[in-house]
Design an enzyme around this catalytic site. Structure first.
Site, PDB file in Angstrom:
ATOM      1  N   GLY A   2       0.829  -1.190   0.000  1.00 21.94           N
ATOM      2  CA  GLY A   2       0.000   0.000   0.000  1.00 21.94           C
ATOM      3  C   GLY A   2       0.868   1.246   0.000  1.00 21.94           C
ATOM      4  O   GLY A   2       1.995   1.237  -0.473  1.00 21.94           O
ATOM      5  N   CYS A   3       0.336   2.333   0.551  1.00 25.72           N
ATOM      6  CA  CYS A   3       1.076   3.591   0.637  1.00 25.72           C
ATOM      7  C   CYS A   3       2.396   3.376   1.367  1.00 25.72           C
ATOM      8  O   CYS A   3       2.441   2.727   2.404  1.00 25.72           O
ATOM      9  CB  CYS A   3       0.222   4.628   1.361  1.00 25.72           C
ATOM     10  SG  CYS A   3       1.085   6.186   1.638  1.00 25.72           S
ATOM     11  N   PHE A   4       3.471   3.929   0.844  1.00 24.08           N
ATOM     12  CA  PHE A   4       4.798   3.621   1.394  1.00 24.08           C
ATOM     13  C   PHE A   4       5.143   4.337   2.688  1.00 24.08           C
ATOM     14  O   PHE A   4       6.138   4.027   3.332  1.00 24.08           O
ATOM     15  CB  PHE A   4       5.906   3.843   0.365  1.00 24.08           C
ATOM     16  CG  PHE A   4       5.895   5.132  -0.424  1.00 24.08           C
ATOM     17  CD1 PHE A   4       5.300   6.295   0.052  1.00 24.08           C
ATOM     18  CD2 PHE A   4       6.522   5.193  -1.669  1.00 24.08           C
ATOM     19  CE1 PHE A   4       5.320   7.473  -0.682  1.00 24.08           C
ATOM     20  CE2 PHE A   4       6.554   6.365  -2.415  1.00 24.08           C
ATOM     21  CZ  PHE A   4       5.952   7.509  -1.913  1.00 24.08           C
ATOM     22  N   PRO A   7       4.812   1.698   5.858  1.00 23.48           N
ATOM     23  CA  PRO A   7       5.845   0.657   5.830  1.00 23.48           C
ATOM     24  C   PRO A   7       7.252   1.188   6.101  1.00 23.48           C
ATOM     25  O   PRO A   7       8.053   0.515   6.748  1.00 23.48           O
ATOM     26  CB  PRO A   7       5.723   0.073   4.423  1.00 23.48           C
ATOM     27  CG  PRO A   7       4.302   0.305   4.043  1.00 23.48           C
ATOM     28  CD  PRO A   7       3.956   1.632   4.659  1.00 23.48           C
TER      29      PRO A   7
END
Length: 199
Positions: A2-4, A7
């Protein structure tokens, strides 16, 4: 995953991770940007010390912290569950972890696995996104790391980005800094800087 942004904070808080950067990979488009990503995916580059954390630990964190069964096809390839590996050793480890996870009843994730061919760092504003939401943290860290590249590449910034997202605590970071192979003066400077930040 998903959106970095999240993470990067997740991996950045983990002891043994040296530095993280967000960027774009897995596609063929030349010079992708956030507004013109083409067929690339939002990625996190993780540089780690294998003497402290194993590649298998990183892989398990990857699969344990997103839903690799239904994320694909959401926003095309931008938020794909994608794992890019460097070399046969990493590919072998990936298959071993997948086999172990299968034995644990965790299923086969819908994760695209491919060799790393090209990776493009994301724009500065995306690096250490959660940390940058705290101006005093950036001001204090800028005294240690005068350039943006030095700041976002630092292990301390990786840990504090994880703290800003809520993945770790200041006490845990301070305890870990005591284990880093540093000169005592540098260690004291890092500890004092981390303690001085107004969150």
């Amino acid at each position: 995953m998903g959106c970095f942004w999240s993470p990067e904070a997740l991996f950045g808080h983990m002891p043994g991770v040296i530095r993280t950067r967000v960027g774009y990979g897995g596609g063929t488009t030349s010079d992708p940007t956030y507004r013109n990503m083409g067929d690339h995916t939002e990625m996190v580059e993780v540089v780690y010390d294998p003497g402290v954390i194993s590649f298998s630990d990183i892989l398990n964190a990857f699969w344990d912290n997103h839903n690799p069964f239904n994320i694909n096809d959401y926003k095309g390839r931008q938020y794909l569950s994608l794992l890019l590996y460097r070399g046969d050793g990493q590919l072998k480890a990936i298959h071993q972890v997948l086999a172990w996870r299968g034995e644990q009843g965790k299923g086969r994730p819908d994760t695209e696995i491919a060799p790393l061919t090209a990776w493009y760092p994301a724009e500065d504003r995306h690096q250490k996104y959660y940390l940058k939401r705290h101006p005093d943290a950036i001001e204090q860290l800028s005294r240690l790391y005068p350039t943006h590249e030095e700041l976002v590449s630092s292990t301390l910034a990786a840990r504090l980005n994880g703290l800003a997202k809520g993945y770790t605590s200041l006490e845990r970071i301070q305890k870990e800094i005591h284990t880093w192979p540093l000169a005592e003066e540098e260690r004291s400077l890092l500890l004092e800087t981390a303690k001085r930040i107004k969150w």
